[in-house]
Write an enzyme that holds these catalytic residues in place. Sequence first.
Site, PDB file in Angstrom:
ATOM      1  CB  CYS A  48      21.416  37.646  23.500  1.00 32.20           C
ATOM      2  SG  CYS A  48      22.014  36.632  24.841  1.00 32.20           S
ATOM      3  CG  HIS A  72      20.087  41.678  23.679  1.00 32.83           C
ATOM      4  ND1 HIS A  72      19.348  40.938  24.570  1.00 32.83           N
ATOM      5  CD2 HIS A  72      21.385  41.453  23.993  1.00 32.83           C
ATOM      6  CE1 HIS A  72      20.160  40.297  25.393  1.00 32.83           C
ATOM      7  NE2 HIS A  72      21.410  40.581  25.062  1.00 32.83           N
ATOM      8  CG  ASP A 122      18.159  47.713  24.437  1.00 28.65           C
ATOM      9  OD1 ASP A 122      18.991  48.173  25.247  1.00 28.65           O
ATOM     10  OD2 ASP A 122      18.172  46.533  24.058  1.00 28.65           O
ATOM     11  CD  GLN A 163      25.942  46.793  24.223  1.00 26.40           C
ATOM     12  OE1 GLN A 163      27.046  47.312  24.399  1.00 26.40           O
ATOM     13  NE2 GLN A 163      25.628  45.623  24.745  1.00 26.40           N
ATOM     14  CE  LYS A 176      24.544  45.004  28.457  1.00 26.34           C
ATOM     15  NZ  LYS A 176      25.198  43.733  28.135  1.00 26.34           N
TER      16      LYS A 176
END
Lengths: 419, 151
Positions: free
Chosen positions: A377, A125, A213, A216, A239
């Site tokens: 993104c 991202h 990261d 997700q 999220k």
Amino acid sequence: MLNIKADFPVLNRLFGGDAGEPGMALHYLDSAATTQKPLSVIETMDRFYRESYGTVRRGVYRLSEKATAEYENTRKKVAKLLNAASEKEIVYTSGTTQSINLVAYSYGRKFLKPGDEILLSTIEHHANIVPWQLITEMTGAVIKVIPVDDTGTLILSEYAKLLTERTRIVAVNHVSNALGTINPVKEMIRMARQANHFNPQDPTRRGAVVLIDGAQSVSHMKVDVRDLDADFYAFSGHKMFGPTGIGILYGKSAILESMPPYQGGGDMIERVTFARTTYQKPPHRFEAGTPAIVEVVGLGAALDYLAHLGLDRIAAHENALLQYGTRLLSEIPELRLIGTAPHKASILSFTLEGVHPHDIGTLLDEEGIAIRAGHHCAQPTMDRFGVPATARASLGPYNDTADLDALAAGLRKIIEVFR
Amino acid sequence: MSRSHELYQQVILDHNKNPRNYRVIPDATYSCEGHNPLCGDHITLFLNVGADGIISDVSFQGNGCAISKASASMMTTFLKGKSSDEAKSLFKEFHDMVIGDLDPDVQETHLGKLTLFKGVREYSSRIKCASLAWHALMGALEKQVSATTEA
């Protein structure tokens, strides 16, 4: 299978109905962008504002003491979720983006030297690309990119070649937001340790740290930072059924201790004089200013909700839906799935021959289906797959097969319109 | 498909499928690449303007959705033979129409069949798709090599 739509107010209202028309239910397929909120989170925040709101970590009155307790309690819940060694390893941020920027600006600016290397993957991202680009401009470090194969799987043999004694930071996502690929982060961290372990006797072996990261991943699978041996793990509250404006940076204690403040202000200091200021220990060293108090409390409620559902059940539910959706979409001849890695999370990125993703998005919206259209993104990912944009349906535990049936029917209708 | 029916009309779908003036003008007087940073779409606009200020040829190439492609296609057919000053005032009218400040049903415009794009005002996320080619046109007329919908 889970059946939890009733927990989410927005999934129970009808949209777009006018006189005589009942309106449509929402098929929400954009959870990778942000998840909807369960009633428990909405009510917890509402109640907190009504009954318990006060500043944290500085008031001497009971309202503030109680607010502080609730605020810090979320930190314990996050530590438990991640199996962190201590809640002192949990830094509140505004979201994944700020978490990564914090590491780049604090750790990166202090430790990176000219010629040092930062490894990123092709399928990051922008939030895990641009902060590093900004830091390379300040430090003279350089970025190297781990390639992916045509399914969207990272090529580990190439990663192995990129790992050298110059590697100082590896920053990769756990799950790609644009493709859904689940990256083998445990193996990648192990490889980074082998290639470049810290050796105090050898100044060239300064060691590489690994940032994952997790934007997700955290609400879709069990994450154990100690099992992974991650140095940093970053994610967002919004999220994972929590509010916007609150995110988390996990960092190993010893590493956080070595890092200078990233922003200055109130609440992060021990003692301020104009001659010299000393700083709080982590995590508070990185939390300048009055924080997002109610959002932290809301995140706590979201973590309770997550625990109530169970991450194993969520993963099983979403995986079943992913298999169902993949089969359904594969039956549409004009459709090309982008991202077909063997290990995938609940993201279906695709293109339709002759129809731009934005048109797909607008036309599906007419059917009450909310998907994302664009580059997500992740423009380097789009470039790698030779598409300007994709349409993306991403799933959450509240989705069901009816949502995917509606998606497939909507897509067939669009193909007819554009024929 | 009620609301979208107004937007995705046959004419627009046809221009999307068979865009007019979809080619490079090798010796163009001006060319400009238009970007929509929100979605990554981009088109290049080519323009030939004579000494009399009249647009003798205009074309485009690039990547975009049906709305941006049809808008570019219809714009090129509409502009040929118009002066660059006329083109600038058409940009203003078109822009005002798609953001909802000019309603061709009640106000007079010089946009002719381009008023088909008035439906875009219902879609805040798609206004920039319709205006991308126009931003590239303005860039070309101002001798810029690139233009963005964020200007």
